[in-house]
Design an enzyme around this catalytic site. Structure first.
Site, PDB file in Angstrom:
ATOM      1  N   LYS A  10       0.230  -1.124  -2.128  1.00 54.73           N
ATOM      2  CA  LYS A  10       1.663  -0.956  -1.897  1.00 54.73           C
ATOM      3  C   LYS A  10       2.463  -1.327  -3.143  1.00 54.73           C
ATOM      4  O   LYS A  10       3.456  -0.662  -3.473  1.00 54.73           O
ATOM      5  CB  LYS A  10       2.114  -1.803  -0.705  1.00 54.73           C
ATOM      6  CG  LYS A  10       1.633  -1.287   0.641  1.00 54.73           C
ATOM      7  CD  LYS A  10       2.130   0.115   0.973  1.00 54.73           C
ATOM      8  CE  LYS A  10       3.614   0.149   1.236  1.00 54.73           C
ATOM      9  NZ  LYS A  10       4.061   1.519   1.638  1.00 54.73           N
ATOM     10  N   THR A  60       6.578  -3.430   1.608  1.00 52.18           N
ATOM     11  CA  THR A  60       6.305  -4.659   2.345  1.00 52.18           C
ATOM     12  C   THR A  60       6.583  -5.889   1.491  1.00 52.18           C
ATOM     13  O   THR A  60       6.523  -5.828   0.256  1.00 52.18           O
ATOM     14  CB  THR A  60       4.825  -4.678   2.796  1.00 52.18           C
ATOM     15  OG1 THR A  60       4.492  -5.956   3.332  1.00 52.18           O
ATOM     16  CG2 THR A  60       3.894  -4.409   1.621  1.00 52.18           C
ATOM     17  N   ASP A  61       6.833  -7.011   2.166  1.00 59.05           N
ATOM     18  CA  ASP A  61       7.003  -8.261   1.420  1.00 59.05           C
ATOM     19  C   ASP A  61       5.682  -8.796   0.893  1.00 59.05           C
ATOM     20  O   ASP A  61       5.654  -9.695   0.047  1.00 59.05           O
ATOM     21  CB  ASP A  61       7.694  -9.329   2.281  1.00 59.05           C
ATOM     22  CG  ASP A  61       6.953  -9.656   3.571  1.00 59.05           C
ATOM     23  OD1 ASP A  61       5.915  -9.018   3.854  1.00 59.05           O
ATOM     24  OD2 ASP A  61       7.422 -10.546   4.319  1.00 59.05           O
ATOM     25  N   GLU A  62       4.561  -8.225   1.344  1.00 56.08           N
ATOM     26  CA  GLU A  62       3.250  -8.705   0.896  1.00 56.08           C
ATOM     27  C   GLU A  62       2.995  -8.437  -0.589  1.00 56.08           C
ATOM     28  O   GLU A  62       2.100  -9.032  -1.183  1.00 56.08           O
ATOM     29  CB  GLU A  62       2.139  -8.102   1.753  1.00 56.08           C
ATOM     30  CG  GLU A  62       2.202  -8.550   3.200  1.00 56.08           C
ATOM     31  CD  GLU A  62       0.956  -8.198   3.994  1.00 56.08           C
ATOM     32  OE1 GLU A  62      -0.149  -8.290   3.430  1.00 56.08           O
ATOM     33  OE2 GLU A  62       1.105  -7.832   5.167  1.00 56.08           O
ATOM     34  N   TYR A  83      -4.670  -4.056   0.289  1.00 57.83           N
ATOM     35  CA  TYR A  83      -3.509  -3.401   0.902  1.00 57.83           C
ATOM     36  C   TYR A  83      -2.248  -3.667   0.104  1.00 57.83           C
ATOM     37  O   TYR A  83      -1.539  -2.735  -0.311  1.00 57.83           O
ATOM     38  CB  TYR A  83      -3.319  -3.874   2.348  1.00 57.83           C
ATOM     39  CG  TYR A  83      -1.922  -3.631   2.869  1.00 57.83           C
ATOM     40  CD1 TYR A  83      -1.409  -2.330   2.945  1.00 57.83           C
ATOM     41  CD2 TYR A  83      -1.098  -4.694   3.255  1.00 57.83           C
ATOM     42  CE1 TYR A  83      -0.115  -2.109   3.408  1.00 57.83           C
ATOM     43  CE2 TYR A  83       0.190  -4.471   3.715  1.00 57.83           C
ATOM     44  CZ  TYR A  83       0.680  -3.182   3.793  1.00 57.83           C
ATOM     45  OH  TYR A  83       1.959  -2.948   4.235  1.00 57.83           O
TER      46      TYR A  83
END
Length: 348
Positions: free
Chosen positions: A182, A153-155, A178
């Protein structure tokens, strides 16, 4: 072929087995993006046999397993990526030489309430997969040719201000349990490539939307609340910005990276569709006003603001130049096209 050690595992006759050039393990293929990917991949590559391993938690769709069971080249298997014995068996039983790893806990609010579940699945589960693939592919002598593709993810990059974009060189700065889990799984994939020579690729995507997305996510929540004539909850002032990616375009990018991406590389996948949360609400409500009128009311009337999420990142935006220039991928679906298709799917 004998009996299976996995309860409910569908075994193909030997004659059918010989039709497949390659066996691919997809993890989390009954979740949102995974379900769309398996559907796309099974049609685009009918000569591949796809084993879909999914724990069927709250974020998955049992109905997807039923649909996959009808596909001639897909075998749905209920199981957890934290089950080392199961992973070991599936790799050997089906001579798997490719893994596309979606399975993850992905709801930010849930990670704030219970972070250890995210550590267990996203970090430990990914480590189990990497280690078992390494051991098996060493055993059969295909460490360089077999591929492990990891969906992220870009998060992991943290938050942007009003300008700029995430690139593959942006330093990791996760801000939620989260995104931290990741980021950790990404680094494990990188380490297995660098230390052991595992053939890996990683893709970091922006916010996806489309069919099969869990009802707790933002766009399905808007649709669900509108149809129930209930307040649409929007965090803070609704000005947080996300880069939205149609899930079908994402599936095409994943297949391309899996087949043509450079070993050890990461690719950012984004839709160049930046919208504030308020703009998302307005667009969805306007489509619903057209497709599912509400007795003279405007669905925008349901807009409601709630307390902001702790540590809420302000803006995400991806620069997809690398995948575009190296692999020729470009997002094909405008946000307006994708939202209309999404609303129509949920209405049906």
């Amino acid at each position: 072929m004998g009996s299976s050690l996995v309860p409910g595992l569908k075994l193909l006759p030997m004659s059918n087995k010989q039709m497949f050039e390659k066996s691919i393990l997809v993890t989390g293929g009954a979740g949102f993006i995974g379900a769309n990917f398996v559907s796309h991949f099974s049609k685009a590559y009918p000569h591949y046999r796809i084993i879909d391993l999914d724990a069927l938690t709250y974020a998955a769709h049992p109905a997807v397993f039923e649909l996959q069971a009808q596909m001639g080249n897909v075998i749905p298997v209920k199981g957890n990526i934290c089950d080392v014995a199961l992973i070991r068996q599936l790799l050997r039983q089906y001579s798997i030489t490719g893994v596309i790893h979606f399975a993850a806990e992905s709801h930010v609010d849930n990670s704030i309430a219970n972070p250890l579940i995210f550590v267990e699945t996203n970090i430990n589960g990914t480590a189990n997969l990497l280690n078992e693939c390494l051991n098996y592919w060493r055993e059969i002598g295909c460490l360089e040719s077999a591929r492990f593709h990891h969906i992220s993810t870009d998060e992991v990059y943290g938050s942007l201000g009003t300008e700029g974009f995430f690139t593959e060189d942006t330093p990791y700065a996760p801000n939620s349990p989260y995104s931290a889990s990741k980021a950790s799984s990404d680094l494990l994939v990188r380490a297995y490539a660098h230390t052991y020579g595992l053939n890996t690729t990683i893709s970091n995507c922006s916010n996806n939307y489309g069919p099969w997305q869990h009802s707790e996510k933002f766009i399905p929540t808007i649709i669900r609340k509108c149809l129930a004539h209930e307040p649409i909850p929007v965090y803070g002032k609704g000005l947080n910005i996300r880069d939205w990616l149609w899930v079908g375009d994402h599936c095409q990018a994943i297949a391309l990276i899996f087949h043509k991406g450079k070993t050890g590389e990461s690719y950012n996948v984004g839709g160049h569709n930046e919208r504030t949360n308020l703009q998302i609400v307005d667009t969805v409500c306007n489509v619903l006003n057209e497709l599912h009128p509400w007795n003279g009311h405007d669905y925008n009337e349901l807009l409601s603001f709630v307390n902001d999420r702790p540590g809420h990142d302000f803006r995400y935006a991806i620069d997809p130049s690398k995948i575009s220039e190296e692999l020729g991928w470009i997002s094909q679906t405008t946000f307006e096209q994708g939202i209309r298709q999404t609303v129509q799917w949920y209405l049906q």
